[in-house]
Design a protein around this motif. Structure first.
Motif, PDB file in Angstrom:
ATOM      1  N   ALA A   1       0.834  -1.204   0.000  1.00 31.21           N
ATOM      2  CA  ALA A   1       0.000   0.000   0.000  1.00 31.21           C
ATOM      3  C   ALA A   1       0.868   1.252   0.000  1.00 31.21           C
ATOM      4  O   ALA A   1       1.941   1.284   0.629  1.00 31.21           O
ATOM      5  N   PRO A   2       0.441   2.307  -0.695  1.00 29.15           N
ATOM      6  CA  PRO A   2       1.173   3.575  -0.635  1.00 29.15           C
ATOM      7  C   PRO A   2       1.311   4.037   0.812  1.00 29.15           C
ATOM      8  O   PRO A   2       0.399   3.846   1.621  1.00 29.15           O
ATOM      9  N   ASP A   3       2.452   4.614   1.129  1.00 19.14           N
ATOM     10  CA  ASP A   3       2.713   5.052   2.500  1.00 19.14           C
ATOM     11  C   ASP A   3       3.283   6.461   2.478  1.00 19.14           C
ATOM     12  O   ASP A   3       4.212   6.756   1.717  1.00 19.14           O
ATOM     13  N   ALA A   4       2.739   7.339   3.313  1.00 13.63           N
ATOM     14  CA  ALA A   4       3.092   8.760   3.269  1.00 13.63           C
ATOM     15  C   ALA A   4       4.543   9.013   3.664  1.00 13.63           C
ATOM     16  O   ALA A   4       5.244   9.789   3.010  1.00 13.63           O
ATOM     17  N   ILE A   5       5.026   8.392   4.738  1.00 14.72           N
ATOM     18  CA  ILE A   5       6.401   8.628   5.179  1.00 14.72           C
ATOM     19  C   ILE A   5       7.380   8.089   4.134  1.00 14.72           C
ATOM     20  O   ILE A   5       8.391   8.734   3.812  1.00 14.72           O
ATOM     21  N   ARG A   6       7.093   6.934   3.587  1.00 11.84           N
ATOM     22  CA  ARG A   6       7.962   6.358   2.549  1.00 11.84           C
ATOM     23  C   ARG A   6       8.006   7.265   1.321  1.00 11.84           C
ATOM     24  O   ARG A   6       9.064   7.495   0.731  1.00 11.84           O
ATOM     25  N   ARG A   7       6.853   7.801   0.941  1.00  8.07           N
ATOM     26  CA  ARG A   7       6.802   8.672  -0.237  1.00  8.07           C
ATOM     27  C   ARG A   7       7.482  10.012   0.039  1.00  8.07           C
ATOM     28  O   ARG A   7       8.112  10.583  -0.851  1.00  8.07           O
ATOM     29  N   LEU A   8       7.374  10.502   1.268  1.00  6.16           N
ATOM     30  CA  LEU A   8       8.104  11.724   1.619  1.00  6.16           C
ATOM     31  C   LEU A   8       9.606  11.472   1.515  1.00  6.16           C
ATOM     32  O   LEU A   8      10.352  12.316   1.005  1.00  6.16           O
ATOM     33  N   ALA A   9      10.056  10.308   1.983  1.00  7.32           N
ATOM     34  CA  ALA A   9      11.477   9.955   1.877  1.00  7.32           C
ATOM     35  C   ALA A   9      11.929   9.952   0.420  1.00  7.32           C
ATOM     36  O   ALA A   9      13.041  10.390   0.100  1.00  7.32           O
ATOM     37  N   ALA A  10      11.064   9.472  -0.476  1.00  6.24           N
ATOM     38  CA  ALA A  10      11.407   9.442  -1.903  1.00  6.24           C
ATOM     39  C   ALA A  10      11.538  10.850  -2.474  1.00  6.24           C
ATOM     40  O   ALA A  10      12.356  11.096  -3.366  1.00  6.24           O
ATOM     41  N   LEU A  11      10.747  11.785  -1.962  1.00  8.69           N
ATOM     42  CA  LEU A  11      10.766  13.151  -2.484  1.00  8.69           C
ATOM     43  C   LEU A  11      11.985  13.944  -2.012  1.00  8.69           C
ATOM     44  O   LEU A  11      12.385  14.909  -2.646  1.00  8.69           O
ATOM     45  N   LEU A  12      12.569  13.518  -0.894  1.00 11.73           N
ATOM     46  CA  LEU A  12      13.684  14.268  -0.305  1.00 11.73           C
ATOM     47  C   LEU A  12      15.020  13.712  -0.796  1.00 11.73           C
ATOM     48  O   LEU A  12      15.101  12.555  -1.204  1.00 11.73           O
TER      49      LEU A  12
END
Length: 401
Positions: free
Chosen positions: A261-272
């Motif tokens: 499932a999509p995960d907000a903290i994981r996706r934030l890590a990808a953006l940084l």
């Protein structure tokens, strides 16, 4: 949205809801469902939170509920909100309001009995839909039904004025676009682009909350592309730039391929940027919890050596999936997705019983047993016992030599 009647969704049959509606005078036009529950029912989406708008003053709401034996909690009395506690869950009841003044962060309100005035102070047309709780009749003052049908996120009235009233509406525009929208309303998009620097006036907690919700919405990847293209993040998260797009795309594809499932903290890590110090400073700036900050840092740090299972044991399943997906190891992430992380079937006491002295000697031996257990693929307790016998014997020989 044919028929102009609210569908008979499951939430409308919650125990006590009809009686609450009657107590609040729905039959006399005094109270209506409003906002997200109405919007999501029309989209056939599950509804968690129910909101009722009412012409009754907050003190009258409390009085009506208490006389009817319904628990009333003044959760937001300053804003006209009372929570009615039903056996089937809470329902927020808010007196109709109009804004007297706003400063971009908070509003001074006055109560009104005019439904249109109450609708006019809301953010988007799709959130300003009302429904009669008893008949399901819909009330739409700003063409929200047409916008909902077109999956168009549109501000009520002048977008620049709505953003000036509450700067968070910039992020909400994109979050709603990511959740519901097929294409952005051009006027709204231009206003958000022009006023992106207004986000700097908001608390970092509000920015974090809205951003994390946005990152797991249905069309998050497409909308984040748009936000980066329009420099929306730049005033508050300058670390997110054009190079973030490729990392987010790769992660989202990996999540889908691994069935994660999509995960907000994981996706934030990808953006940084993949730098632990930078990521930690962003986590601190956004006032994330210590657990969230630790997870962000782990996600962009080098993965431990070993099999996917060994990584999951060392980091925990959640962080292992973060590290593996961000590292492009989709199959490895899928391997540990449903893997129950085991516990070492041995204690320090068992090593003391084998002849070791309490203290550092036991800790060292326990680590050695654990390392062998991981390297051998997590064998059963019998094998762990044999490993422990070997390591204790070796430790005793070293101590006596």
């Amino acid at each position: 949205m044919d028929g102009m009647i609210l569908p008979s969704a499951e939430w409308r049959h919650r125990d006590g809801l009809d009686r609450l509606s009657e107590v609040l005078g729905a039959g006399q036009g005094m109270s209506r469902f409003v906002g997200g529950a109405v919007r999501d029912a029309l989209l056939a989406l599950p509804v968690a939170d129910i909101d009722i708008a009412t012409r009754h003053a907050p003190e009258d709401v409390i009085d009506l509920l208490r006389r009817a034996g319904i628990r009333a909690v003044p959760t937001g009395l300053a804003h006209g909100t009372i929570t009615a506690v039903l056996e089937s869950g809470p329902v927020e009841v808010t007196t109709l309001r109009r804004d007297v003044s706003t400063d971009g962060r908070r509003a001074t309100i006055a109560y009104t009995d005019d439904w249109r005035e109450d609708a006019a102070r809301r953010d988007f047309t799709m959130n300003a839909l009302y429904a009669d709780p008893l008949t399901g009749t819909l009330f739409d003052y700003f063409d929200g039904l047409a916008d909902l049908e077109a999956r168009r996120v549109r501000f009520i009235g002048d977008p620049l004025q709505r953003i000036a009233e509450d700067h968070l509406r910039i992020l909400r525009f994109f979050r709603f676009l990511a959740r519901f929208g097929d294409a952005p309303d051009p006027a709204g998009l231009e206003a958000c682009t022009l006023r992106a620097k207004d986000l700097m006036a908001l608390s970092r907690e509000r920015i974090a909350d809205e951003t994390l919700k946005l990152l797991i919405a249905r069309h998050a990847v497409r909308v984040v592309h748009l936000m980066i293209e329009r420099d929306i993040f730049l005033p508050v998260l300058p670390e997110i730039g054009p190079e973030s797009v490729e990392r987010l795309d790769r992660l989202a594809a990996g999540e889908a391929a691994a069935g994660v499932a999509p995960d907000a903290i994981r996706r934030l890590a990808a953006l940084l940027p993949p730098d632990p110090a930078t990521v930690d400073s962003v986590g601190a700036r956004l006032k994330l919890s210590n657990a969230q900050r630790k997870r962000l840092v782990t996600a962009v740090s080098p993965a431990p050596a070993g099999t996917p299972e060994a990584i999951a044991y060392r980091l925990g399943a959640e962080s292992a999936i973060d590290v593996l997906l961000l590292g492009g190891r989709t199959e490895a992430a899928e391997t540990v997705r449903d893997w129950p992380v085991p516990r070492l079937p041995l204690t320090g006491g068992a090593l003391v019983e084998r002849g070791l002295s309490k203290g550092p000697e036991v800790a060292r031996a326990l680590r050695a047993v654990e390392d062998r257990w991981i390297a051998e693929g997590f064998p059963d307790a019998a094998r762990v016992g044999a490993i422990a016998d070997e390591i204790v014997a070796q430790a005793l020989r070293s101590a006596n030599s």
